[in-house]
Design an enzyme around this catalytic site. Structure first.
Site, short mmCIF file in Angstrom:
data_model
loop_
_atom_site.label_atom_id
_atom_site.label_comp_id
_atom_site.label_asym_id
_atom_site.label_seq_id
_atom_site.Cartn_x
_atom_site.Cartn_y
_atom_site.Cartn_z
N THR A 13 0.81 -1.22 0.00
CA THR A 13 0.00 0.00 0.00
C THR A 13 0.84 1.26 0.00
O THR A 13 0.50 2.25 -0.64
CB THR A 13 -0.92 0.00 1.24
N ASP A 57 1.46 -6.45 -4.63
CA ASP A 57 0.66 -6.49 -3.41
C ASP A 57 1.23 -7.68 -2.62
O ASP A 57 1.50 -8.74 -3.20
CB ASP A 57 -0.80 -6.75 -3.77
N THR A 166 2.84 -10.24 14.29
CA THR A 166 1.62 -10.68 13.62
C THR A 166 0.86 -9.43 13.19
O THR A 166 0.84 -8.45 13.94
CB THR A 166 0.74 -11.48 14.63
N ARG A 246 -2.75 -26.13 14.36
CA ARG A 246 -3.17 -25.01 15.22
C ARG A 246 -4.19 -25.54 16.22
O ARG A 246 -5.32 -25.83 15.87
CB ARG A 246 -3.68 -23.86 14.37
N GLN A 278 -3.85 -21.70 18.95
CA GLN A 278 -4.69 -20.71 18.26
C GLN A 278 -4.81 -19.42 19.09
O GLN A 278 -5.29 -18.41 18.58
CB GLN A 278 -6.10 -21.28 18.06
N CYS A 279 -4.42 -19.47 20.37
CA CYS A 279 -4.51 -18.27 21.21
C CYS A 279 -3.51 -17.22 20.70
O CYS A 279 -2.42 -17.57 20.26
CB CYS A 279 -4.16 -18.59 22.66
N1 ASP Z 1 -2.80 -5.49 0.34
C1 ASP Z 1 -1.69 -4.64 0.79
C2 ASP Z 1 -0.42 -5.47 0.75
O1 ASP Z 1 -0.22 -6.26 1.63
C3 ASP Z 1 -1.97 -4.13 2.16
C4 ASP Z 1 -0.94 -3.18 2.71
O2 ASP Z 1 0.12 -2.97 2.20
O3 ASP Z 1 -1.22 -2.59 3.78
O4 ASP Z 1 0.36 -5.33 -0.16
#
Ligand code: ASP
Length: 348
Positions: A13, A57, A166, A246, A278-279
């Protein structure tokens, strides 16, 4: 001497623009990105870049892309003080985990960042993230020792260990979290490093990259009502070498015979099964409950407090080393680069 930083621009993004027809965001080139952050020049660093062509992306990220990033860093390792990887947020934690295993002997900063809003937008978080990532990548003590000597994710107010991170929010600027490890730095008016949490090793030896990853791995999520034949079908996936299982809570699964037998059969066929919870917080304490203990005796390896992202990429890395099943199982249970804490909690 000015700090020398190499930016590896993969997409995400941060560098996207709106498609005039569909209005969907799509990756765009690095020149556009840098034109929108004129403030970078105020840092007075020597900055070079390597770009993905085309930028992607991060949902398209795969092993070949990780090899490209690792190669860009390893081939240029001696020429730069630090590295900034610009990356989409969706799979950033997977890339951070994979790179942490691939870049053996790393003793310089590899800071991964991106943004939730494209850099060209008025309220973008990209400008701040990019500038802070560059500052962290350039930070050294008075002897020239880099402050950060590991793969880390910089996002909004925090620097996290890469293989502990994460993505926790699709909407918030503070999009990442390490649920089982403290932040490496807090970002506010200044950058306040948490020296106790940062990787301690320092040396000037060459980096020892490892590029081969074996992607014949998958995950199985437990849930109440799991169907026996579907589980057996998954465990019998042709070619499968490793499975991240998981599980519930402290590493538990059903205690029923059909379930444990299916797992034991897969282990006997040579499939390596790694138990992660999974927690979002805490880890596997396999012998705390019968359900975890049965998995342990069926030959499932405890992943302690590994994130899913670190678990799956650690498996790819260990199989990629060409190790036999027994050695992969043994090494899965030992931390390689700060990705897990081994705790043997006793009930008091
Ligand atoms: N879909 C985008 C990506 O992972 C989301 C981002 O960059 O925030 O390339």
């Amino acid at each position: 001497m000015k700090p020398r930083i190499l930016i590896v621009y993969t997409g995400g993004t941060i560098g996207m623009i709106e498609d005039p027809e569909t209005k969907a965001l799509k990756p765009f080139d690095f020149t556009h990105l840098m034109e929108n952050v004129p403030k970078v020049k105020m840092l007075d660093y020597e900055i070079d870049n390597i770009q993905f062509n085309p930028p992607i992306d991060s949902s398209d990220m795969d092993v070949a892309h990780w090899q490209l990033i690792a190669r860009s860093i390893a081939d240029n390792y001696q020429n730069y003080d630090g590295f900034v990887v610009l990356h989409g947020t969706d799979t950033m934690a997977y890339t951070a985990s994979a790179l942490s295993f691939m870049l053996g002997n790393l003793s310089k900063p590899v800071i991964i960042t991106g943004s939730q809003l494209p850099i060209g937008e008025v309220r973008t978080d990209g400008e701040e993230n990019l500038i802070t990532a560059l500052q962290i990548a350039a930070d050294q003590d008075s002897n020239g020792v880099p402050t950060v000597r590991e793969v880390a994710i910089l996002f909004e107010n925090y620097l996290w260990r890469g293989n502990r991170s994460t993505k926790r929010s699709a909407d918030n600027f503070n999009a990442f979290k390490s649920n089982n490890y403290p932040e490496l730095a807090k970002i506010g008016l200044g950058i306040s490093f948490n020296y106790d949490a940062l990787a301690k090793t320092y040396h000037s030896q060459p980096i020892t990259p490892h590029y081969e990853l074996d992607s014949r791995v998958m995950s199985i999520d437990l849930f109440p009502g799991l169907n026996e034949s579907i589980l057996r079908y998954q465990l019998n996936t042709p070619g499968i070498r490793g499975i991240v299982l998981r599980t519930f809570g402290a590493g538990n699964g059903p205690t029923e015979d059909w379930f444990i037998d299916a797992i034991r059969d897969a282990v006997a066929r040579g499939v390596v099964i790694l138990n992660v919870t999974q927690c979002v917080n805490g880890g596997v304490h396999a012998s705390r409950y019968m359900g975890g203990d049965y998995l342990l005796s069926a030959g499932v390896v405890s992943g302690y407090d590994l994130t899913f992202e670190a678990a799956i990429t650690k498996m790819m890395y260990l199989f990629g080393l060409g190790l036999d099943t027994g050695e992969v199982r043994r090494r899965l249970a030992i931390p390689i680069c700060g990705e897990m804490s081994i705790t043997n909690q006793r009930r008091m």
